[in-house]
Design a protein around this motif. Structure first.
Motif, PDB file in Angstrom:
ATOM      1  N   GLU A  88       0.831  -1.206   0.000  1.00  0.00           N
ATOM      2  CA  GLU A  88       0.000   0.000   0.000  1.00  0.00           C
ATOM      3  C   GLU A  88       0.867   1.259   0.000  1.00  0.00           C
ATOM      4  O   GLU A  88       0.624   2.200  -0.759  1.00  0.00           O
ATOM      5  CB  GLU A  88      -0.932   0.011   1.210  1.00  0.00           C
ATOM      6  N   THR A  89       1.892   1.257   0.833  1.00  0.00           N
ATOM      7  CA  THR A  89       2.819   2.390   0.897  1.00  0.00           C
ATOM      8  C   THR A  89       3.541   2.582  -0.434  1.00  0.00           C
ATOM      9  O   THR A  89       3.689   3.710  -0.907  1.00  0.00           O
ATOM     10  CB  THR A  89       3.853   2.162   2.026  1.00  0.00           C
ATOM     11  N   ILE A  90       3.969   1.485  -1.026  1.00  0.00           N
ATOM     12  CA  ILE A  90       4.669   1.561  -2.316  1.00  0.00           C
ATOM     13  C   ILE A  90       3.728   2.089  -3.390  1.00  0.00           C
ATOM     14  O   ILE A  90       4.111   2.935  -4.207  1.00  0.00           O
ATOM     15  CB  ILE A  90       5.244   0.185  -2.708  1.00  0.00           C
ATOM     16  N   GLY A  91       2.493   1.625  -3.394  1.00  0.00           N
ATOM     17  CA  GLY A  91       1.507   2.105  -4.366  1.00  0.00           C
ATOM     18  C   GLY A  91       1.238   3.591  -4.221  1.00  0.00           C
ATOM     19  O   GLY A  91       1.118   4.316  -5.218  1.00  0.00           O
ATOM     20  N   LEU A  92       1.142   4.061  -2.985  1.00  0.00           N
ATOM     21  CA  LEU A  92       0.941   5.497  -2.757  1.00  0.00           C
ATOM     22  C   LEU A  92       2.150   6.292  -3.249  1.00  0.00           C
ATOM     23  O   LEU A  92       1.998   7.352  -3.860  1.00  0.00           O
ATOM     24  CB  LEU A  92       0.688   5.772  -1.274  1.00  0.00           C
ATOM     25  N   GLY A  93       3.344   5.765  -2.994  1.00  0.00           N
ATOM     26  CA  GLY A  93       4.568   6.407  -3.481  1.00  0.00           C
ATOM     27  C   GLY A  93       4.609   6.446  -5.000  1.00  0.00           C
ATOM     28  O   GLY A  93       5.020   7.439  -5.598  1.00  0.00           O
ATOM     29  N   ALA A  94       4.165   5.372  -5.630  1.00  0.00           N
ATOM     30  CA  ALA A  94       4.118   5.331  -7.098  1.00  0.00           C
ATOM     31  C   ALA A  94       3.194   6.423  -7.631  1.00  0.00           C
ATOM     32  O   ALA A  94       3.498   7.062  -8.645  1.00  0.00           O
ATOM     33  CB  ALA A  94       3.666   3.956  -7.576  1.00  0.00           C
ATOM     34  N   GLY A  95       2.108   6.654  -6.938  1.00  0.00           N
ATOM     35  CA  GLY A  95       1.198   7.738  -7.333  1.00  0.00           C
ATOM     36  C   GLY A  95       1.866   9.096  -7.238  1.00  0.00           C
ATOM     37  O   GLY A  95       1.688   9.950  -8.110  1.00  0.00           O
ATOM     38  N   LEU A  96       2.647   9.304  -6.194  1.00  0.00           N
ATOM     39  CA  LEU A  96       3.377  10.573  -6.045  1.00  0.00           C
ATOM     40  C   LEU A  96       4.393  10.764  -7.158  1.00  0.00           C
ATOM     41  O   LEU A  96       4.529  11.864  -7.704  1.00  0.00           O
ATOM     42  CB  LEU A  96       4.084  10.612  -4.685  1.00  0.00           C
ATOM     43  N   VAL A  97       5.094   9.691  -7.498  1.00  0.00           N
ATOM     44  CA  VAL A  97       6.077   9.756  -8.587  1.00  0.00           C
ATOM     45  C   VAL A  97       5.379  10.081  -9.897  1.00  0.00           C
ATOM     46  O   VAL A  97       5.822  10.954 -10.654  1.00  0.00           O
ATOM     47  CB  VAL A  97       6.867   8.431  -8.698  1.00  0.00           C
ATOM     48  N   TRP A  98       4.272   9.408 -10.174  1.00  0.00           N
ATOM     49  CA  TRP A  98       3.539   9.638 -11.421  1.00  0.00           C
ATOM     50  C   TRP A  98       3.084  11.095 -11.509  1.00  0.00           C
ATOM     51  O   TRP A  98       3.235  11.735 -12.553  1.00  0.00           O
ATOM     52  CB  TRP A  98       2.340   8.692 -11.514  1.00  0.00           C
ATOM     53  N   GLU A  99       2.534  11.629 -10.416  1.00  0.00           N
ATOM     54  CA  GLU A  99       2.068  13.021 -10.417  1.00  0.00           C
ATOM     55  C   GLU A  99       3.228  13.994 -10.654  1.00  0.00           C
ATOM     56  O   GLU A  99       3.080  14.963 -11.410  1.00  0.00           O
ATOM     57  CB  GLU A  99       1.376  13.348  -9.096  1.00  0.00           C
ATOM     58  N   ALA A 100       4.366  13.749 -10.016  1.00  0.00           N
ATOM     59  CA  ALA A 100       5.531  14.625 -10.192  1.00  0.00           C
ATOM     60  C   ALA A 100       6.011  14.606 -11.634  1.00  0.00           C
ATOM     61  O   ALA A 100       6.299  15.661 -12.220  1.00  0.00           O
ATOM     62  CB  ALA A 100       6.655  14.205  -9.245  1.00  0.00           C
ATOM     63  N   LEU A 101       6.071  13.419 -12.226  1.00  0.00           N
ATOM     64  CA  LEU A 101       6.531  13.313 -13.613  1.00  0.00           C
ATOM     65  C   LEU A 101       5.507  13.864 -14.595  1.00  0.00           C
ATOM     66  O   LEU A 101       5.864  14.393 -15.643  1.00  0.00           O
ATOM     67  CB  LEU A 101       6.866  11.867 -13.953  1.00  0.00           C
ATOM     68  N   ASP A 102       4.239  13.758 -14.266  1.00  0.00           N
ATOM     69  CA  ASP A 102       3.188  14.306 -15.125  1.00  0.00           C
ATOM     70  C   ASP A 102       3.313  15.830 -15.207  1.00  0.00           C
ATOM     71  O   ASP A 102       3.093  16.418 -16.258  1.00  0.00           O
ATOM     72  CB  ASP A 102       1.818  13.905 -14.594  1.00  0.00           C
ATOM     73  N   LYS A 103       3.725  16.451 -14.120  1.00  0.00           N
ATOM     74  CA  LYS A 103       3.884  17.909 -14.085  1.00  0.00           C
ATOM     75  C   LYS A 103       5.212  18.361 -14.689  1.00  0.00           C
ATOM     76  O   LYS A 103       5.268  19.352 -15.404  1.00  0.00           O
ATOM     77  CB  LYS A 103       3.796  18.414 -12.649  1.00  0.00           C
ATOM     78  N   ALA A 104       6.287  17.634 -14.387  1.00  0.00           N
ATOM     79  CA  ALA A 104       7.630  18.100 -14.747  1.00  0.00           C
ATOM     80  C   ALA A 104       8.199  17.446 -15.997  1.00  0.00           C
ATOM     81  O   ALA A 104       9.269  17.837 -16.442  1.00  0.00           O
ATOM     82  CB  ALA A 104       8.580  17.861 -13.578  1.00  0.00           C
ATOM     83  N   GLN A 105       7.552  16.445 -16.541  1.00  0.00           N
ATOM     84  CA  GLN A 105       8.007  15.715 -17.726  1.00  0.00           C
ATOM     85  C   GLN A 105       9.177  14.780 -17.434  1.00  0.00           C
ATOM     86  O   GLN A 105       9.039  13.587 -17.508  1.00  0.00           O
ATOM     87  CB  GLN A 105       8.356  16.650 -18.889  1.00  0.00           C
ATOM     88  N   THR A 106      10.342  15.319 -17.104  1.00  0.00           N
ATOM     89  CA  THR A 106      11.530  14.511 -16.836  1.00  0.00           C
ATOM     90  C   THR A 106      12.223  15.032 -15.587  1.00  0.00           C
ATOM     91  O   THR A 106      12.429  16.235 -15.443  1.00  0.00           O
ATOM     92  CB  THR A 106      12.523  14.564 -18.019  1.00  0.00           C
ATOM     93  N   LEU A 107      12.576  14.116 -14.696  1.00  0.00           N
ATOM     94  CA  LEU A 107      13.279  14.470 -13.467  1.00  0.00           C
ATOM     95  C   LEU A 107      14.379  13.445 -13.210  1.00  0.00           C
ATOM     96  O   LEU A 107      14.261  12.296 -13.632  1.00  0.00           O
ATOM     97  CB  LEU A 107      12.322  14.469 -12.271  1.00  0.00           C
ATOM     98  N   ASP A 108      15.417  13.878 -12.502  1.00  0.00           N
ATOM     99  CA  ASP A 108      16.398  12.890 -12.080  1.00  0.00           C
ATOM    100  C   ASP A 108      15.967  12.310 -10.734  1.00  0.00           C
ATOM    101  O   ASP A 108      15.020  12.793 -10.113  1.00  0.00           O
ATOM    102  CB  ASP A 108      17.819  13.460 -12.059  1.00  0.00           C
ATOM    103  N   THR A 109      16.645  11.265 -10.297  1.00  0.00           N
ATOM    104  CA  THR A 109      16.214  10.568  -9.093  1.00  0.00           C
ATOM    105  C   THR A 109      16.307  11.451  -7.848  1.00  0.00           C
ATOM    106  O   THR A 109      15.455  11.356  -6.961  1.00  0.00           O
ATOM    107  CB  THR A 109      17.014   9.270  -8.895  1.00  0.00           C
ATOM    108  N   LYS A 110      17.284  12.327  -7.776  1.00  0.00           N
ATOM    109  CA  LYS A 110      17.393  13.236  -6.625  1.00  0.00           C
ATOM    110  C   LYS A 110      16.206  14.194  -6.580  1.00  0.00           C
ATOM    111  O   LYS A 110      15.646  14.461  -5.521  1.00  0.00           O
ATOM    112  CB  LYS A 110      18.697  14.032  -6.677  1.00  0.00           C
ATOM    113  N   GLN A 111      15.831  14.725  -7.739  1.00  0.00           N
ATOM    114  CA  GLN A 111      14.688  15.637  -7.803  1.00  0.00           C
ATOM    115  C   GLN A 111      13.393  14.910  -7.418  1.00  0.00           C
ATOM    116  O   GLN A 111      12.566  15.468  -6.691  1.00  0.00           O
ATOM    117  CB  GLN A 111      14.554  16.204  -9.212  1.00  0.00           C
ATOM    118  N   LEU A 112      13.234  13.695  -7.914  1.00  0.00           N
ATOM    119  CA  LEU A 112      12.036  12.919  -7.577  1.00  0.00           C
ATOM    120  C   LEU A 112      11.947  12.660  -6.078  1.00  0.00           C
ATOM    121  O   LEU A 112      10.870  12.811  -5.486  1.00  0.00           O
ATOM    122  CB  LEU A 112      12.049  11.585  -8.316  1.00  0.00           C
TER     123      LEU A 112
END
Length: 72
Positions: free
Chosen positions: A4-28
């Motif tokens: 559940e925690t991993i799934g919620l984190g995946a949602g956060l990653v998806w939202e961040a990438l949807d807004k920023a297009q491309t990010l490096d791992t530190k930015q994410l």
């Protein structure tokens, strides 16, 4: 950490990438407010397994750039 925690984190990653297009791992990690690398990489793995991410090395090769895969 559980699925559940991993799934919620995946949602956060998806939202961040949807807004920023491309990010490096530190930015994410910073944008998603993950406490450690394990949270970030588990979330990236979730999305990668679903075929939703594209990975490429940065120009200097020191970071991994992540972006959302284009829908086909």
């Amino acid at each position: 950490m559980n699925t559940e925690t991993i799934g919620l984190g995946a949602g956060l990653v998806w939202e961040a990438l949807d807004k920023a297009q491309t990010l490096d791992t530190k930015q994410l990690k910073k944008m998603c407010k993950f406490k450690n690398d394990k949270e970030l990489y588990a979330s990236l793995g979730w999305l990668a397994r679903e075929g939703k991410l594209v990975f490429q090395p940065s120009e200097d090769g020191k970071e991994m750039l992540v972006s959302l895969a284009q829908d086909k």
